[in-house]
Design a protein around this motif. Structure first.
Motif, PDB file in Angstrom:
ATOM      1  N   TYR A  32       0.804  -1.217   0.000  1.00 19.16           N
ATOM      2  CA  TYR A  32       0.000   0.000   0.000  1.00 19.16           C
ATOM      3  C   TYR A  32       0.841   1.271   0.000  1.00 19.16           C
ATOM      4  N   GLN A  33       2.085   1.177   0.445  1.00 17.18           N
ATOM      5  CA  GLN A  33       2.897   2.390   0.495  1.00 17.18           C
ATOM      6  C   GLN A  33       3.234   2.929  -0.894  1.00 17.18           C
ATOM      7  N   THR A  34       3.136   2.083  -1.926  1.00 15.89           N
ATOM      8  CA  THR A  34       3.502   2.562  -3.265  1.00 15.89           C
ATOM      9  C   THR A  34       2.579   3.682  -3.735  1.00 15.89           C
ATOM     10  N   GLY A  35       1.293   3.559  -3.421  1.00 19.72           N
ATOM     11  CA  GLY A  35       0.353   4.601  -3.822  1.00 19.72           C
ATOM     12  C   GLY A  35       0.571   5.904  -3.082  1.00 19.72           C
ATOM     13  N   GLN A  36       1.052   5.816  -1.840  1.00 27.82           N
ATOM     14  CA  GLN A  36       1.302   7.019  -1.049  1.00 27.82           C
ATOM     15  C   GLN A  36       2.556   7.761  -1.511  1.00 27.82           C
ATOM     16  N   SER A  37       3.430   7.068  -2.216  1.00 29.75           N
ATOM     17  CA  SER A  37       4.775   7.592  -2.466  1.00 29.75           C
ATOM     18  C   SER A  37       4.961   8.234  -3.831  1.00 29.75           C
ATOM     19  N   ILE A  38       3.991   8.104  -4.722  1.00 27.27           N
ATOM     20  CA  ILE A  38       4.213   8.499  -6.116  1.00 27.27           C
ATOM     21  C   ILE A  38       4.620   9.965  -6.237  1.00 27.27           C
ATOM     22  N   SER A  39       3.885  10.863  -5.570  1.00 29.24           N
ATOM     23  CA  SER A  39       4.186  12.295  -5.725  1.00 29.24           C
ATOM     24  C   SER A  39       5.563  12.641  -5.163  1.00 29.24           C
ATOM     25  N   ASP A  40       5.938  12.042  -4.038  1.00 27.75           N
ATOM     26  CA  ASP A  40       7.260  12.320  -3.469  1.00 27.75           C
ATOM     27  C   ASP A  40       8.376  11.697  -4.298  1.00 27.75           C
ATOM     28  N   TRP A  69      -5.191  -3.964  -5.795  1.00 24.53           N
ATOM     29  CA  TRP A  69      -3.924  -3.251  -5.980  1.00 24.53           C
ATOM     30  C   TRP A  69      -4.135  -1.936  -6.729  1.00 24.53           C
ATOM     31  N   SER A  70      -4.893  -1.980  -7.812  1.00 22.19           N
ATOM     32  CA  SER A  70      -5.068  -0.769  -8.620  1.00 22.19           C
ATOM     33  C   SER A  70      -5.838   0.300  -7.855  1.00 22.19           C
ATOM     34  N   GLN A  71      -6.829  -0.117  -7.069  1.00 23.03           N
ATOM     35  CA  GLN A  71      -7.621   0.862  -6.329  1.00 23.03           C
ATOM     36  C   GLN A  71      -6.772   1.581  -5.287  1.00 23.03           C
ATOM     37  N   PHE A  72      -6.016   0.826  -4.512  1.00 20.19           N
ATOM     38  CA  PHE A  72      -5.226   1.450  -3.454  1.00 20.19           C
ATOM     39  C   PHE A  72      -3.999   2.183  -4.004  1.00 20.19           C
ATOM     40  N   THR A  73      -3.511   1.755  -5.152  1.00 24.67           N
ATOM     41  CA  THR A  73      -2.341   2.414  -5.725  1.00 24.67           C
ATOM     42  C   THR A  73      -2.708   3.733  -6.393  1.00 24.67           C
ATOM     43  N   TYR A  74      -3.876   3.779  -7.036  1.00 22.40           N
ATOM     44  CA  TYR A  74      -4.204   4.935  -7.872  1.00 22.40           C
ATOM     45  C   TYR A  74      -5.367   5.781  -7.362  1.00 22.40           C
ATOM     46  N   ILE A  75      -5.987   5.407  -6.246  1.00 27.49           N
ATOM     47  CA  ILE A  75      -7.157   6.167  -5.799  1.00 27.49           C
ATOM     48  C   ILE A  75      -6.778   7.600  -5.410  1.00 27.49           C
ATOM     49  N   VAL A  76      -5.578   7.783  -4.849  1.00 28.96           N
ATOM     50  CA  VAL A  76      -5.147   9.137  -4.479  1.00 28.96           C
ATOM     51  C   VAL A  76      -4.957   9.982  -5.738  1.00 28.96           C
ATOM     52  N   SER A  77      -4.249   9.441  -6.717  1.00 31.56           N
ATOM     53  CA  SER A  77      -4.052  10.167  -7.983  1.00 31.56           C
ATOM     54  C   SER A  77      -5.384  10.379  -8.693  1.00 31.56           C
TER      55      SER A  77
END
Length: 454
Positions: free
Chosen positions: A33-41, A258-266
């Motif tokens: 799950y941390q991958t989705g949180q980290s994209i912008s940084d 995986w796709s939901q938690f990775t990309y929901i923030v974006s």
């Protein structure tokens, strides 16, 4: 009386190892799950656009699929030692990921991490099912509940350290990564110590191997491995067909989760509502909280006789489809509608992964080699979705919905097919012969007493 398909270790030790699997899946899911949180940084750390950073997830997913092939090694080695090595490797990749600076090296780190993660997904699920067999329902749901806990706390842990898009502040995302890596390494070493406390003994799957004294030692060993391979991976052609369908179910569950938690923030940031990173993170938390509640409920609910894996999967995928329809309706016009969709999505998503594994165990004993098939298929599926999402979400964020709807619709069809084809392969539950004998004795006493009175 316990099923003959259950691992021959004490019930107390099985319970202890099940708790360890819950912790293992918690750390494994945290790593995912941390991958989705980290994209912008990561865009700042590596000075790369969203699309290029997102391709790291594709690399990781391909490696995840290849990592599932570790099942052949897991099948021959002790699971406690294997899981120790894997968690130490995962911890090292987590601790290093924010210090690599170059995108190709990031891809390498993600590849190693994904390779080991595929093996961890396999070992935690199959190990739990192997210990409890047909009784595995509540325990597999409990293991995935551990993953739900990580889903809900990951955004909270990362939030204070994420700078978000457009910020000029220096990223501090290395801090949670260091803590997560240290926790993974510590847990791995602890699991290694349990080997010296009590060695785990797996259940045996019947094979046709017979010792031939005229053959050499290595020839005999090769024939033994081959017979085990055939017995575990190919129980029978019709059952194998069901196993393949269940493999598709697992891969779909993996992909949409995986796709939901990775990309929901974006997705939330890029929608017409233009939600802030903080609000988007809270939406991620809403999905995770609903998923947590759903899995917690299923731990007890799965014990009921009428709660079958097929019914679990069908109802959950219908809920997921309803959530995706709400996303399509409200994403660009109403925040409250999106929040409602988040909650329904989490409730539907909760039980599907464990339900897919339980569905396979219902047909025949699930083995490490069957798990290889499941996780390998899931890894391949998840590796293709970032290719689509990375290149289209900047233009149309609702691509995430379209991709998920395709997979959810496919899952509903698969559930119906498995229900129609797989009914004849459901294994009957073990009958407690002790209770049968006891009841027979009581019946004889009653009969003889009644006869003497007459």
């Amino acid at each position: 009386m316990e099923s003959q398909h259950i691992s021959p270790i004490s019930k107390r030790y099985r319970a202890f190892l099940t708790v360890m699997m819950c912790i293992a899946y918690f750390l494994y899911a945290f790593n995912n799950y941390q991958t989705g949180q980290s994209i912008s940084d990561f865009q700042k750390i590596y000075d790369a656009p969203f699309e290029r950073i997102s391709y790291a997830n594709t690399v990781r997913s391909f490696a995840y699929a290849i990592g599932a092939l570790n099942g052949f090694l897991i099948n021959m080695a002790n699971k406690q030692i294997i899981i120790m090595v894997y968690f130490v490797v995962v911890g090292l990749t987590q601790m290093l990921v924010t210090y690599l600076k170059y995108v190709p090296v990031l891809y390498l780190d993600y590849a190693i991490n994904g390779f080991v993660s595929g093996a961890l997904e396999l070992i935690t699920n199959v190990w739990t099912i192997e210990m409890w067999a047909e009784e595995c329902g509540p325990y597999v749901q409990a293991v995935h509940f551990g993953g739900s806990v990580s889903a809900i706390i990951t955004p909270q842990i990362f939030a204070p350290f994420i700078t978000g898009p457009g910020s000029t502040h220096e990223s501090r995302i290395n801090i949670p990564y260091l803590a997560l890596g240290a926790a993974s390494i510590a847990f791995g070493l602890f699991m290694g110590l349990t080997y010296f406390f009590q060695k785990y003994v797996p259940r045996k799957v019947h094979s046709n191997f017979r010792v031939d004294v005229t053959e050499g030692k290595y020839t005999q060993k090769f024939r033994e491995w081959n017979s085990v391979f055939v017995a575990e991976l190919w129980p029978s052609l019709p059952k194998h067909f069901i196993i393949v369908l269940c493999g598709f179910m697992v891969s779909i569950a993996l992909t949409i989760q995986w796709s939901q938690f990775t990309y929901i923030v974006s997705y939330a940031e890029k929608s017409s509502l233009q939600l802030s990173t903080v609000t988007a993170g809270y939406m991620n938390t809403a999905i995770a909280a609903s998923l947590l509640a759903s899995r917690a409920f299923m731990i007890g609910f799965a014990k009921l006789s009428f709660v079958t894996p097929k019914r679990i999967n069908f109802v959950c995928y219908v809920l997921l489809l309803a959530a995706e329809i709400l996303y399509l309706i409200f994403t660009d016009i109403n925040v409250i509608g999106v929040w409602v969709a988040d909650c329904i999505y989490g409730i539907g998503l909760g039980p599907v992964m464990a339900g897919a594994f339980q569905l396979a165990e219902e047909c025949c004993p699930l083995t490490d080699l069957m798990g290889v098939l499941f996780i390998f298929m899931g890894g391949l599926t998840t590796s293709f979705t970032p290719l689509i999402l990375a290149s289209t979400m900047d233009v149309n964020p609702q691509t995430l919905n379209y991709v998920n709807i395709f997979f959810i619709g496919s899952a509903i069809i698969l559930v119906l097919v498995i229900y129609g084809v797989g009914r004849r392969f459901v294994r009957p539950k073990e009958v407690d012969k002790t209770d049968v004998n006891r009841n027979s004795i009581v019946l004889e006493v009653i009969t003889s007493t009644a006869g003497s009175r007459l």
